[in-house]
Scaffold this motif. Structure first.
Motif, PDB file in Angstrom:
ATOM      1  N   LYS A   1       0.024   7.144 -20.316  1.00 22.17           N
ATOM      2  CA  LYS A   1       0.941   8.017 -21.052  1.00 22.17           C
ATOM      3  C   LYS A   1       1.978   8.661 -20.134  1.00 22.17           C
ATOM      4  CE  LYS A   1      -2.539   9.159 -24.557  1.00 22.17           C
ATOM      5  NZ  LYS A   1      -3.264  10.252 -25.253  1.00 22.17           N
ATOM      6  N   HIS A   2       2.043   8.236 -18.900  1.00 19.08           N
ATOM      7  CA  HIS A   2       2.984   8.852 -17.966  1.00 19.08           C
ATOM      8  C   HIS A   2       4.421   8.572 -18.416  1.00 19.08           C
ATOM      9  CE1 HIS A   2       5.016   9.833 -14.188  1.00 19.08           C
ATOM     10  NE2 HIS A   2       3.914  10.478 -13.845  1.00 19.08           N
ATOM     11  N   GLU A   3       5.288   9.560 -18.188  1.00 18.43           N
ATOM     12  CA  GLU A   3       6.655   9.456 -18.662  1.00 18.43           C
ATOM     13  C   GLU A   3       7.412   8.301 -18.015  1.00 18.43           C
ATOM     14  OE1 GLU A   3       8.669  13.015 -17.686  1.00 18.43           O
ATOM     15  OE2 GLU A   3       8.270  12.900 -15.523  1.00 18.43           O
ATOM     16  N   LEU A   4       7.063   7.926 -16.788  1.00 16.53           N
ATOM     17  CA  LEU A   4       7.744   6.806 -16.144  1.00 16.53           C
ATOM     18  C   LEU A   4       7.464   5.488 -16.858  1.00 16.53           C
ATOM     19  CD1 LEU A   4       7.361   7.606 -12.346  1.00 16.53           C
ATOM     20  CD2 LEU A   4       9.401   7.799 -13.752  1.00 16.53           C
ATOM     21  N   LEU A   5       6.231   5.332 -17.359  1.00 15.34           N
ATOM     22  CA  LEU A   5       5.900   4.093 -18.058  1.00 15.34           C
ATOM     23  C   LEU A   5       6.645   3.989 -19.381  1.00 15.34           C
ATOM     24  CD1 LEU A   5       2.062   3.806 -17.366  1.00 15.34           C
ATOM     25  CD2 LEU A   5       3.964   2.819 -16.114  1.00 15.34           C
ATOM     26  N   SER A   6       7.011   5.121 -19.967  1.00 17.13           N
ATOM     27  CA  SER A   6       7.741   5.100 -21.237  1.00 17.13           C
ATOM     28  C   SER A   6       9.197   4.675 -21.060  1.00 17.13           C
ATOM     29  CB  SER A   6       7.674   6.479 -21.895  1.00 17.13           C
ATOM     30  OG  SER A   6       8.335   7.450 -21.094  1.00 17.13           O
TER      31      SER A   6
ATOM     32  N   ALA B   1       0.834  -1.208   0.000  1.00 13.77           N
ATOM     33  CA  ALA B   1       0.000   0.000   0.000  1.00 13.77           C
ATOM     34  C   ALA B   1       0.867   1.257   0.000  1.00 13.77           C
ATOM     35  CB  ALA B   1      -0.931  -0.014   1.212  1.00 13.77           C
ATOM     36  N   ASN B   2       1.973   1.239   0.739  1.00 14.42           N
ATOM     37  CA  ASN B   2       2.859   2.404   0.771  1.00 14.42           C
ATOM     38  C   ASN B   2       3.472   2.663  -0.605  1.00 14.42           C
ATOM     39  OD1 ASN B   2       2.330   2.553   3.519  1.00 14.42           O
ATOM     40  ND2 ASN B   2       4.149   1.373   4.069  1.00 14.42           N
ATOM     41  N   PHE B   3       3.851   1.589  -1.305  1.00 17.60           N
ATOM     42  CA  PHE B   3       4.429   1.759  -2.632  1.00 17.60           C
ATOM     43  C   PHE B   3       3.405   2.300  -3.612  1.00 17.60           C
ATOM     44  CE2 PHE B   3       5.310  -0.307  -6.796  1.00 17.60           C
ATOM     45  CZ  PHE B   3       6.397   0.471  -7.150  1.00 17.60           C
ATOM     46  N   LEU B   4       2.170   1.794  -3.549  1.00 14.53           N
ATOM     47  CA  LEU B   4       1.132   2.281  -4.457  1.00 14.53           C
ATOM     48  C   LEU B   4       0.831   3.755  -4.207  1.00 14.53           C
ATOM     49  CD1 LEU B   4      -1.339  -0.748  -4.523  1.00 14.53           C
ATOM     50  CD2 LEU B   4       0.329  -0.066  -6.256  1.00 14.53           C
ATOM     51  N   HIS B   5       0.843   4.175  -2.953  1.00 14.00           N
ATOM     52  CA  HIS B   5       0.621   5.593  -2.658  1.00 14.00           C
ATOM     53  C   HIS B   5       1.787   6.442  -3.167  1.00 14.00           C
ATOM     54  CE1 HIS B   5      -3.143   5.553  -0.459  1.00 14.00           C
ATOM     55  NE2 HIS B   5      -2.748   4.452   0.182  1.00 14.00           N
ATOM     56  N   ASP B   6       2.993   5.873  -3.177  1.00 11.20           N
ATOM     57  CA  ASP B   6       4.134   6.596  -3.747  1.00 11.20           C
ATOM     58  C   ASP B   6       3.957   6.780  -5.252  1.00 11.20           C
ATOM     59  OD1 ASP B   6       6.482   7.933  -3.789  1.00 11.20           O
ATOM     60  OD2 ASP B   6       7.769   6.186  -3.554  1.00 11.20           O
ATOM     61  N   LEU B   7       3.488   5.723  -5.934  1.00  8.01           N
ATOM     62  CA  LEU B   7       3.181   5.845  -7.359  1.00  8.01           C
ATOM     63  C   LEU B   7       2.050   6.834  -7.602  1.00  8.01           C
ATOM     64  CD1 LEU B   7       3.423   2.146  -8.605  1.00  8.01           C
ATOM     65  CD2 LEU B   7       5.079   3.972  -8.926  1.00  8.01           C
ATOM     66  N   GLN B   8       1.087   6.865  -6.686  1.00  6.39           N
ATOM     67  CA  GLN B   8      -0.002   7.829  -6.809  1.00  6.39           C
ATOM     68  C   GLN B   8       0.515   9.261  -6.671  1.00  6.39           C
ATOM     69  OE1 GLN B   8      -4.374   7.692  -5.151  1.00  6.39           O
ATOM     70  NE2 GLN B   8      -3.042   8.370  -3.509  1.00  6.39           N
ATOM     71  N   ASP B   9       1.433   9.491  -5.732  1.00  8.87           N
ATOM     72  CA  ASP B   9       2.021  10.824  -5.588  1.00  8.87           C
ATOM     73  C   ASP B   9       2.787  11.229  -6.842  1.00  8.87           C
ATOM     74  OD1 ASP B   9       0.986  10.878  -3.061  1.00  8.87           O
ATOM     75  OD2 ASP B   9       2.838  10.229  -2.075  1.00  8.87           O
ATOM     76  N   ALA B  10       3.356  10.234  -7.554  1.00 11.13           N
ATOM     77  CA  ALA B  10       4.081  10.529  -8.780  1.00 11.13           C
ATOM     78  C   ALA B  10       3.159  10.725  -9.972  1.00 11.13           C
ATOM     79  CB  ALA B  10       5.069   9.412  -9.078  1.00 11.13           C
ATOM     80  N   GLY B  11       1.865  10.443  -9.805  1.00  5.00           N
ATOM     81  CA  GLY B  11       0.910  10.636 -10.882  1.00  5.00           C
ATOM     82  C   GLY B  11       0.775   9.461 -11.817  1.00  5.00           C
ATOM     83  N   VAL B  12       1.378   8.304 -11.477  1.00  6.76           N
ATOM     84  CA  VAL B  12       1.303   7.142 -12.351  1.00  6.76           C
ATOM     85  C   VAL B  12      -0.075   6.503 -12.298  1.00  6.76           C
ATOM     86  CG1 VAL B  12       2.301   4.875 -12.841  1.00  6.76           C
ATOM     87  CG2 VAL B  12       3.767   6.747 -12.104  1.00  6.76           C
ATOM     88  N   LEU B  13      -0.673   6.463 -11.118  1.00  6.66           N
ATOM     89  CA  LEU B  13      -1.967   5.810 -10.951  1.00  6.66           C
ATOM     90  C   LEU B  13      -2.715   6.470  -9.803  1.00  6.66           C
ATOM     91  CD1 LEU B  13      -1.296   3.992  -8.243  1.00  6.66           C
ATOM     92  CD2 LEU B  13      -0.328   2.423  -9.902  1.00  6.66           C
ATOM     93  N   LYS B  14      -3.926   6.007  -9.593  1.00  5.88           N
ATOM     94  CA  LYS B  14      -4.732   6.477  -8.473  1.00  5.88           C
ATOM     95  C   LYS B  14      -5.192   5.275  -7.662  1.00  5.88           C
ATOM     96  CE  LYS B  14      -6.436  10.780 -10.533  1.00  5.88           C
ATOM     97  NZ  LYS B  14      -7.643  11.565 -10.901  1.00  5.88           N
ATOM     98  N   VAL B  15      -5.200   5.454  -6.353  1.00  4.60           N
ATOM     99  CA  VAL B  15      -5.542   4.376  -5.432  1.00  4.60           C
ATOM    100  C   VAL B  15      -6.749   4.789  -4.609  1.00  4.60           C
ATOM    101  CG1 VAL B  15      -4.711   2.907  -3.559  1.00  4.60           C
ATOM    102  CG2 VAL B  15      -3.127   3.679  -5.315  1.00  4.60           C
ATOM    103  N   ALA B  16      -7.665   3.868  -4.431  1.00  2.70           N
ATOM    104  CA  ALA B  16      -8.834   4.094  -3.577  1.00  2.70           C
ATOM    105  C   ALA B  16      -8.817   3.079  -2.450  1.00  2.70           C
ATOM    106  CB  ALA B  16     -10.131   3.977  -4.380  1.00  2.70           C
TER     107      ALA B  16
END
Length: 609
Positions: A453-458, A423-438
């Motif tokens: 289309k996020h630059e990290l995924l590229s 959960a902590n890692f997913l929230h870190d990705l959420q802060d980076a704008g890669v995904l959203k967590v509920a």
């Protein structure tokens, strides 16, 4: 107590065995008595004499020196001669100079004659002066302020709490034994001029033994804990496959029921509705079992010690830089280590550096492996139709397979990363704008949106990470692949015939594959059976007939036209047997490939050949 002349009732010499018992009693009662002091005051070659005195007093003498006595109990009480050899055996009370003469003359000790240590604000003067708390009747050695040698042995008349209330006045201690009394006159009557050096050594030896005993107890307890943990792990490893299989089966049944309810094929009753609520719990239990099993079977290797001071300092500086970089980047995006760093090598040493990079790849940190696996899973495995998806489902179905592609030599363990929890890692990705967590409730996270289309995924190219090998069999591949050679004209084409058997089971019979380089062996049979969770029968027939195999499962077997070709998917449990063939009714000519390949969902998909 010993002011009157001592009258001896009986006098006996202790036998060797009784002397050894008495020595053990003395050591047990006074653990601060060191081996060196014991050998000095009571050599093994010396006899011990017991003199019975009136009032149930027993006086123990070694040579001509009285060392200790008993009175009204079995407690061995030291004489001043023993205290002069080992002053650490009894806590001391310090008196003013000049008061000692009155004490030796037979007067009891009053508080005004005691040296009081001033206590800081908020602390008891009794504790500051006398140290630990004491009880009524405890023995103390008495010495003057200007001397180290005890001149008397006394006993407290009051306890420490009562003395606190009484204040610095009144009678405090009753004198039991002094210099110049009858007990003192039984010995040499000599007071040593200097304090024996063995006293400090004895205290240090005592504390060292106590520390060693504590360490031994901790090690024994840790050994017992490790043994119990090892037994528990062994039992868990033995039971885990059976438990995991049972829970996976329950989860599959639950997902099938959920799909039927969604399509309206089944109206759930109360028991089935309660079963549907178990999806999250079952997924988390499966992930927990897999994680613990992986931790037991693949423990992290211990870190290698630095070879010298220079390497240690360099490692420390490098670690500090990495930590600073990570702290600076964590607010905006998680640190991603990509293969682009390896491509920055220039010059003639590029090939050698590439080889070194390949050698160092398995040694990437667990954080780097987690980041790469997550981006690879989001890029190459997760589909928009899968959203929203439970974090535990994403971890089990997408993250761990991607991690095995990133680093086949080491299993992913989130607990060994800085995040500790998924959960902590997913929230870190959420802060980076890669995904959203509920968050539905505590401990239940959903991935709801992914920014494809996020630059990290590229930064991740799935082609750099080949699919993980098939763990079942020695083929080293998810099945067999077409050899690329087209058969001669007139060769019998691949036939795919669908039939229905009893129980409404779909049976697909595929024949004539041997003409295209496929061997219908047991490895292929096991591979298909594993990935389809279905029964597979290899049917061998003598010439001129051709061998074939059948796959029995409940999933639909769809044929999709695609640009003059057909791609046949036997979809079941997220895996597909894909046949790209030229279409001619149900006579299909293999023109591209045949392989077992993973499919992200159980729905049929088309592939352009």
């Amino acid at each position: 107590m010993f002011a009157e002349r001592l009258t001896t009732v009986t006098e006996t010499h202790l036998k060797g065995s009784d002397g050894k018992k008495l020595r053990r009693r003395l050591r047990d009662q006074y653990p601060l008595l060191s081996d060196m002091q014991m050998a000095r005051i009571w050599p093994l070659s010396s006899l011990c004499t017991v003199r019975k005195l009136p009032k149930r007093v027993n006086l123990y003498t070694v040579g001509k020196t009285p060392l200790f006595y008993t009175a009204d109990s079995d407690e061995l009480r030291p004489t001043l001669y023993l205290l002069h050899c080992a002053p650490q055996l009894m806590e001391q009370v310090v008196i003013h100079d000049g008061v000692g003469a009155k004490v030796i003359g037979g007067a009891d000790l009053f508080m005004p004659g005691v040296v009081i240590t001033e206590a800081p604000a908020g602390k008891s003067w009794v504790a500051q002066t006398f140290g630990a708390r004491f009880s009524k009747g405890d023995f103390r050695a008495i010495r003057e302020e200007s001397s180290w040698a005890p001149i008397a042995v006394a006993r407290w008349r009051v306890a420490s709490d009562e003395l606190e209330m009484q204040g610095m006045q009144g009678r405090a201690l009753d004198i039991i034994h002094t210099i110049d009394d009858e007990l003192w006159k039984c010995g040499s009557r000599v007071v040593p001029e200097a304090e024996p050096e063995s006293a400090a050594a004895a205290v240090e030896e005592y504390h060292q033994k106590a520390a060693d005993a504590e360490t031994a107890a901790i090690e024994e307890q840790e050994q017992k804990r490790q043994t119990a943990q090892a037994n528990d792990n062994a039992s868990f490893v033995e039971d885990a496959p059976r438990l995991l299989k049972r829970k996976q089966k329950a989860l599959r049944q639950l997902l099938e029921l959920k799909e039927k309810v969604a399509t309206g094929a089944v109206v759930p009753d109360a028991a089935q509705r309660a079963k549907l609520y178990r999806e999250v719990d079952l997924a988390e239990e499966i992930v927990a079992i897999e994680s613990r099993l992986d931790t037991i079977l693949n423990p992290p290797p211990p870190p290698d010690p630095p070879t010298d001071e220079a390497s240690a300092s360099a490692a420390a500086e490098g670690g500090g830089d990495d930590a600073d970089d990570h702290d600076g980047a964590s607010a905006a995006s998680p640190q991603i280590a990509t293969d682009a760093d390896a491509e920055s090598n220039e010059g003639g040493a590029g090939a050698d550096l590439d080889d070194e990079d390949e050698d160092r790849a398995p040694e990437q940190t667990m954080d780097e492996q987690l980041h790469k696996a997550a981006l690879l899973a989001l890029t190459d495995s997760l589909e928009p139709s899968d959203l929203p998806i439970l974090a535990s489902t994403f971890t089990a179905k997408h993250l761990h397979p991607a991690s095995r592609r990133v680093n086949p030599s080491r299993s992913l363990n989130v607990k060994q990363t800085q995040y500790k929890k998924m959960a902590n890692f997913l929230h870190d990705l959420q802060d980076a704008g890669v995904l959203k967590v509920a968050t539905e409730k505590a401990g239940v996270e959903y991935i709801t949106v992914v920014d494809w289309k996020h630059e990290l995924l590229s930064t991740i190219d799935p082609r750099d990470y080949p699919d993980e090998p098939d763990p079942a069999g020695d083929a080293g591949d998810l099945g067999q692949k077409w050899n690329g050679q087209l058969p001669k004209r007139g060769t019998k084409r691949v036939e795919i015939v669908q039939k229905k058997k009893k129980g409404n089971k779909n049976v697909t019979v595929v024949s004539s594959l041997e003409n295209f380089g496929f061997e219908l062996d047991e490895n292929l049979k096991r591979t298909i059976a594993k990935h389809f969770s279905a029964s597979v029968n290899c049917v061998y027939t003598p010439p001129p007939f051709h061998s074939c195999f059948s796959v029995s499962c409940h999933a639909p077997h769809d044929v999709h036209p695609c640009g003059g070709y057909s791609v046949v998917y036997l979809s079941c449990v997220g895996t597909a047997l894909a046949l790209a063939c030229a279409s001619s009714s149900n006579q299909l000519h293999a023109s591209s490939f045949l392989s077992i390949q993973p499919s992200p969902s159980v729905t049929a998909q088309t592939t352009t050949v």
